[in-house]
Design a protein around this motif. Sequence first.
Motif, PDB file in Angstrom:
ATOM      1  N   UNK A 178       0.836  -1.211   0.000  1.00  0.00           N
ATOM      2  CA  UNK A 178       0.000   0.000   0.000  1.00  0.00           C
ATOM      3  C   UNK A 178       0.866   1.254   0.000  1.00  0.00           C
ATOM      4  N   UNK A 179       1.969   1.225   0.754  1.00  0.00           N
ATOM      5  CA  UNK A 179       2.849   2.394   0.799  1.00  0.00           C
ATOM      6  C   UNK A 179       3.597   2.575  -0.510  1.00  0.00           C
ATOM      7  N   UNK A 180       4.022   1.498  -1.133  1.00  0.00           N
ATOM      8  CA  UNK A 180       4.704   1.600  -2.419  1.00  0.00           C
ATOM      9  C   UNK A 180       3.763   2.149  -3.490  1.00  0.00           C
ATOM     10  N   UNK A 181       2.487   1.720  -3.418  1.00  0.00           N
ATOM     11  CA  UNK A 181       1.494   2.291  -4.346  1.00  0.00           C
ATOM     12  C   UNK A 181       1.305   3.772  -4.073  1.00  0.00           C
ATOM     13  N   UNK A 182       1.348   4.149  -2.794  1.00  0.00           N
ATOM     14  CA  UNK A 182       1.192   5.554  -2.426  1.00  0.00           C
ATOM     15  C   UNK A 182       2.326   6.398  -3.001  1.00  0.00           C
ATOM     16  N   UNK A 183       3.547   5.896  -2.925  1.00  0.00           N
ATOM     17  CA  UNK A 183       4.693   6.625  -3.477  1.00  0.00           C
ATOM     18  C   UNK A 183       4.520   6.839  -4.977  1.00  0.00           C
ATOM     19  N   UNK A 184       4.146   5.778  -5.687  1.00  0.00           N
ATOM     20  CA  UNK A 184       3.962   5.893  -7.135  1.00  0.00           C
ATOM     21  C   UNK A 184       2.809   6.832  -7.473  1.00  0.00           C
ATOM     22  N   UNK A 185       1.743   6.775  -6.685  1.00  0.00           N
ATOM     23  CA  UNK A 185       0.588   7.642  -6.929  1.00  0.00           C
ATOM     24  C   UNK A 185       0.950   9.107  -6.717  1.00  0.00           C
ATOM     25  N   UNK A 186       1.672   9.386  -5.637  1.00  0.00           N
ATOM     26  CA  UNK A 186       2.073  10.766  -5.358  1.00  0.00           C
ATOM     27  C   UNK A 186       3.062  11.281  -6.403  1.00  0.00           C
ATOM     28  N   UNK A 187       3.857  10.390  -6.953  1.00  0.00           N
ATOM     29  CA  UNK A 187       4.822  10.804  -7.968  1.00  0.00           C
ATOM     30  C   UNK A 187       4.180  11.020  -9.325  1.00  0.00           C
ATOM     31  N   UNK A 199      -5.012   3.565 -11.845  1.00  0.00           N
ATOM     32  CA  UNK A 199      -5.027   4.153 -13.199  1.00  0.00           C
ATOM     33  C   UNK A 199      -4.121   5.374 -13.330  1.00  0.00           C
ATOM     34  N   UNK A 200      -3.987   6.160 -12.255  1.00  0.00           N
ATOM     35  CA  UNK A 200      -3.145   7.347 -12.302  1.00  0.00           C
ATOM     36  C   UNK A 200      -1.691   6.970 -12.582  1.00  0.00           C
ATOM     37  N   UNK A 201      -1.232   5.899 -11.954  1.00  0.00           N
ATOM     38  CA  UNK A 201       0.146   5.447 -12.159  1.00  0.00           C
ATOM     39  C   UNK A 201       0.330   4.957 -13.594  1.00  0.00           C
ATOM     40  N   UNK A 214      -2.557  19.890 -18.258  1.00  0.00           N
ATOM     41  CA  UNK A 214      -3.970  19.558 -18.320  1.00  0.00           C
ATOM     42  C   UNK A 214      -4.233  18.119 -17.907  1.00  0.00           C
ATOM     43  N   UNK A 215      -3.385  17.209 -18.371  1.00  0.00           N
ATOM     44  CA  UNK A 215      -3.525  15.799 -17.991  1.00  0.00           C
ATOM     45  C   UNK A 215      -3.295  15.636 -16.493  1.00  0.00           C
ATOM     46  N   UNK A 216      -2.263  16.300 -15.979  1.00  0.00           N
ATOM     47  CA  UNK A 216      -1.952  16.212 -14.553  1.00  0.00           C
ATOM     48  C   UNK A 216      -3.088  16.777 -13.706  1.00  0.00           C
ATOM     49  N   UNK A 217      -3.718  17.836 -14.184  1.00  0.00           N
ATOM     50  CA  UNK A 217      -4.831  18.432 -13.439  1.00  0.00           C
ATOM     51  C   UNK A 217      -5.983  17.442 -13.303  1.00  0.00           C
ATOM     52  N   UNK A 218      -6.291  16.733 -14.387  1.00  0.00           N
ATOM     53  CA  UNK A 218      -7.372  15.748 -14.310  1.00  0.00           C
ATOM     54  C   UNK A 218      -6.982  14.597 -13.379  1.00  0.00           C
ATOM     55  N   UNK A 219      -5.721  14.187 -13.410  1.00  0.00           N
ATOM     56  CA  UNK A 219      -5.249  13.150 -12.495  1.00  0.00           C
ATOM     57  C   UNK A 219      -5.413  13.597 -11.048  1.00  0.00           C
ATOM     58  N   UNK A 220      -5.118  14.867 -10.788  1.00  0.00           N
ATOM     59  CA  UNK A 220      -5.263  15.404  -9.438  1.00  0.00           C
ATOM     60  C   UNK A 220      -6.726  15.452  -9.013  1.00  0.00           C
ATOM     61  N   UNK A 221      -7.602  15.749  -9.972  1.00  0.00           N
ATOM     62  CA  UNK A 221      -9.039  15.728  -9.690  1.00  0.00           C
ATOM     63  C   UNK A 221      -9.478  14.328  -9.278  1.00  0.00           C
ATOM     64  N   UNK A 222      -9.011  13.321  -9.997  1.00  0.00           N
ATOM     65  CA  UNK A 222      -9.341  11.931  -9.668  1.00  0.00           C
ATOM     66  C   UNK A 222      -8.793  11.566  -8.295  1.00  0.00           C
TER      67      UNK A 222
END
Length: 334
Positions: free
Chosen positions: A57-66, A185-187, A243-251
């Motif tokens: 879960x933490x490794x997924x969190x790192x990838x998601x935040x990155x 999906x974000x990753x 723009x892509x990053x903004x939508x990812x942040x919305x998700x």
Amino acid sequence: MNSPASVASKPVPPPAKEGSASRRLPFDMRQLSLVGVLLALAVVGAITKPDEFLAAENLRLILTQASVIGVVTVGVTFVIIGGGIDLSVGAIVALASVWATTVATQDFGLGGMLLCSVLVGVGCGLVNGVLVAYGPMVPFIATLAMLASARGLALQISDGKTQVVTVDAVLDLGIKDSYVLGVPPIVIVFAVVGVLGWLLLNRTTFGRRTVAVGGNPEASRLAGIAVKRQRLLLYLLSGLCCGIAAFMLIVLTGSGQNTNGNLYELDAIAAAIIGGTLLSGGRGTILGSVLGVLVFTTITNLFALNNLQTDIQQIAKGAIIVAAVLVQKGRSSS
């Protein structure tokens, strides 16, 4: 003195690709060193917080935040390699996220929100590109103006309030049921953008022109490259990534806020620098930038797990940036 005709007849030297060699240090040594840093950070995490850091879960969190800042960094890397700079990426992310989460936009569902986010990003990139390429304005000033304008417009649209997403199709992308083989999906989007960015830089004429323009704009012009158009396209690409990053942040957050993307410009530039991109332009790698993002994100995660103060974290990041710049200067002077 060489005449213009003789200068024009000289071919523009081909860009150095990832994996090519310099006189002393192989070009991929920077990527290998960053991998080493990541491994060292993993060892520190395994020693200090073995049960928490190594958890899936933490490794997924790192990838998601990155992922969000990683997509932004890909666009920024292209701009810097092309001899420019973009200080407005964080503000563009904020504006796109706010515009895409208004009630009127949400009425069009997931497709409408995604399209709005991308169009806002590309539109801001177009303004930056026109000002820099055809203004002409110094990139620092043009993008600084965009930073202030986009932040102000985002604040005006949102009225300083958080705009909550009510579209289920968007919110569903952030839950575990949407994971593909355990990967959010974000990753996956981050990985796709990174691969496409690498291919664009290293396997296309666009990438070669970007390196040429960043290395020597005048020689590129004499060689027949449309320098102004190339610079415009680079800022369009940066806006698209925002723009892509903004939508990812919305998700990721389920909302749009005018404070989104705060200091993204500094994080993206720093990640590109430690990844081997020269601030003067003409050289850089997408792989290095991605590794730079992962290094900074892992450091942040380690500090959070160990309850360390934020100021020490910032000092550590600053030291890494200084070391990377010193290495660049050493290589350029060799």
